[in-house]
Design an enzyme around this catalytic site. Structure first.
Site, PDB file in Angstrom:
ATOM      1  N   GLU A 130       3.411  -3.882  12.608  1.00 54.94           N
ATOM      2  CA  GLU A 130       3.753  -5.109  11.860  1.00 54.94           C
ATOM      3  C   GLU A 130       4.808  -5.935  12.595  1.00 54.94           C
ATOM      4  OE1 GLU A 130       6.661  -5.244   8.960  1.00 54.94           O
ATOM      5  OE2 GLU A 130       6.959  -3.090   8.785  1.00 54.94           O
ATOM      6  N   LYS A 163       8.152 -14.979   6.486  1.00 56.97           N
ATOM      7  CA  LYS A 163       7.769 -13.596   6.152  1.00 56.97           C
ATOM      8  C   LYS A 163       6.475 -13.685   5.327  1.00 56.97           C
ATOM      9  CE  LYS A 163       9.494  -9.819   3.260  1.00 56.97           C
ATOM     10  NZ  LYS A 163      10.599  -9.421   2.385  1.00 56.97           N
ATOM     11  N   VAL A 220       3.991  -5.220   5.798  1.00 58.00           N
ATOM     12  CA  VAL A 220       3.027  -4.113   5.706  1.00 58.00           C
ATOM     13  C   VAL A 220       1.766  -4.609   4.990  1.00 58.00           C
ATOM     14  CG1 VAL A 220       2.594  -1.861   4.618  1.00 58.00           C
ATOM     15  CG2 VAL A 220       4.764  -2.287   5.811  1.00 58.00           C
ATOM     16  N   ASP A 256      10.370  -6.878  -9.568  1.00 60.93           N
ATOM     17  CA  ASP A 256      10.270  -6.897  -8.103  1.00 60.93           C
ATOM     18  C   ASP A 256       9.597  -5.621  -7.592  1.00 60.93           C
ATOM     19  OD1 ASP A 256      10.423  -7.298  -5.433  1.00 60.93           O
ATOM     20  OD2 ASP A 256      12.565  -7.776  -5.379  1.00 60.93           O
ATOM     21  N   SER A 304       6.967  -4.552  -4.470  1.00 55.47           N
ATOM     22  CA  SER A 304       6.428  -5.097  -3.219  1.00 55.47           C
ATOM     23  C   SER A 304       4.913  -5.209  -3.249  1.00 55.47           C
ATOM     24  CB  SER A 304       6.833  -4.199  -2.057  1.00 55.47           C
ATOM     25  OG  SER A 304       6.232  -4.671  -0.873  1.00 55.47           O
ATOM     26  N   ASP A 346       3.199  -4.712  -0.842  1.00 53.07           N
ATOM     27  CA  ASP A 346       2.717  -3.590  -0.013  1.00 53.07           C
ATOM     28  C   ASP A 346       1.940  -2.575  -0.857  1.00 53.07           C
ATOM     29  OD1 ASP A 346       4.159  -4.796   2.000  1.00 53.07           O
ATOM     30  OD2 ASP A 346       5.657  -3.189   2.186  1.00 53.07           O
ATOM     31  N   LYS A 384      13.165   3.350   1.772  1.00 49.07           N
ATOM     32  CA  LYS A 384      14.628   3.390   1.647  1.00 49.07           C
ATOM     33  C   LYS A 384      15.032   3.539   0.202  1.00 49.07           C
ATOM     34  CE  LYS A 384      16.036   0.662   5.495  1.00 49.07           C
ATOM     35  NZ  LYS A 384      14.865  -0.061   5.985  1.00 49.07           N
TER      36      LYS A 384
END
Ligand code: PSU
Ligand code: MN
Length: 301
Positions: free
Chosen positions: A23, A84, A104, A136, A138, A140, A157
């Site tokens: 990526e 992004k 991703v 929130d 993602s 992904d 993380k």
């Protein structure tokens, strides 16, 4: 063709050779210059040395590219106005002929469109802490649910709520495979207190799982969680403290949406005086090696 695939990657795909997708958000929004471009080049070398072909993915002046030139990598690393890009951003970035770094989510979509099955990165996005309020989560995780690509990462993380991320992935039908571990790694550290779905100890077994899953017609991605090598893993107490302060600071400054993850990464890097960045580099290299190995084994099946 609407996607520009670099010649060597086109050939590799045509001949069934192993290709590993990479990526570009990690370059433009995940690390500072010039470390980011050094990382981008080194990770490609690692994949080549393992015997696979690296395919870094991005949108350059409105063209979706699979495989970038060294100059394109440098531009992505240096330029300040790189967008992004996750799924929702494609129409805008391409029609406006802009340059975008793929997350991703977006990288998986493109990899799948050209037939790349294995993808290496640092960490995936997930369910953010406090998502009960902010929503929130993602993008992904949606692509992991829909797209047949295996993503090799070092877990996620603990800027995220890892428990909720695991629950969400279960709802979406995505297995998280621990590579030589029963416990979900937490990016900077090898442990998180959360179990992975299944543990597999070799690239061979992972390739077998991919072939079997997709062969059954079960669509969707697979997360391979590869713990950071012991020598580079961080002190969990220190890193978690930095993460807590980063989240507090994001709240105070009103940081939301797509700015959240880059803000937290940068904050943690500064707070740990660059230690977290060193760990970040090493875990990406470690993931690239495993991804190449999985791609090669997958190709032999
Ligand atoms: N996590 C990291 N480093 C990163 C990212 C996540 O440790 O660079 C990037 C990846 O590109 C990921 C994206 O797809 O952030 C997720 O962003 P968001 O949380 O806004 O969905
Ligand atoms: Mn988000």
């Amino acid at each position: 063709m609407k996607i520009d695939v670099r010649e060597d990657i086109k050939k590799a795909l045509a001949y069934g050779q192993a290709v590993v997708a990479l990526e570009s958000t990690i370059i433009s929004h995940g690390m500072p210059y010039p470390t980011n471009v050094e990382m981008a080049k080194h990770v490609e070398d690692i994949i080549k040395n393992e015997g696979a072909v690296p395919a870094t993915i991005a949108i350059i002046n409105g063209v979706i590219k699979v495989g970038l030139t060294p100059d394109e990598l440098t531009d992505l690393a240096k330029e300040k106005n790189v967008l992004k890009v996750s799924k929702r951003d494609f129409g805008y970035v391409v029609s406006k002929k802009m340059t975008g770094a793929t997350t991703v989510s977006a990288t998986m979509l493109i990899a799948n469109m050209v037939g790349i099955k294995v993808f290496a990165t640092g960490g995936i996005g997930g369910v953010h802490r406090g998502a009960q309020e902010t929503f929130d989560i993602s993008r992904d995780l949606e692509e992991l649910s829909n797209v047949d690509v295996c993503v090799v990462c070092a877990g996620a993380k603990s800027i995220l709520d890892l428990g909720l991320t695991m629950e969400y992935l279960e709802t979406k039908g995505v297995e998280v495979i621990g590579y030589q571990t029963d416990e979900l790694p937490a990016f900077y550290t090898r442990k998180s207190g959360h179990q992975v779905t299944y543990r597999l100890d070799s690239a061979e077994e992972i390739a077998d799982l991919l072939k079997t899953k997709w062969g059954l017609g079960i669509s969707g991605g697979v997360v391979v969680a590869n713990p950071i090598p012991e020598a580079y893993s961080q002190d969990p107490h220190e890193i978690n403290q930095a993460i807590d302060i980063a989240i507090e600071s994001a709240k105070k400054q009103g940081i939301t949406g797509k700015k959240t993850t880059p803000f937290l990464l940068d904050f943690i890097k500064t707070h740990t005086k660059g230690e977290s960045l060193k760990a970040n580099l090493e875990l990406v290299y470690n993931n690239a090696r495993l991804a190449a190995e999985i791609a090669i084994k997958y190709g032999e099946k």
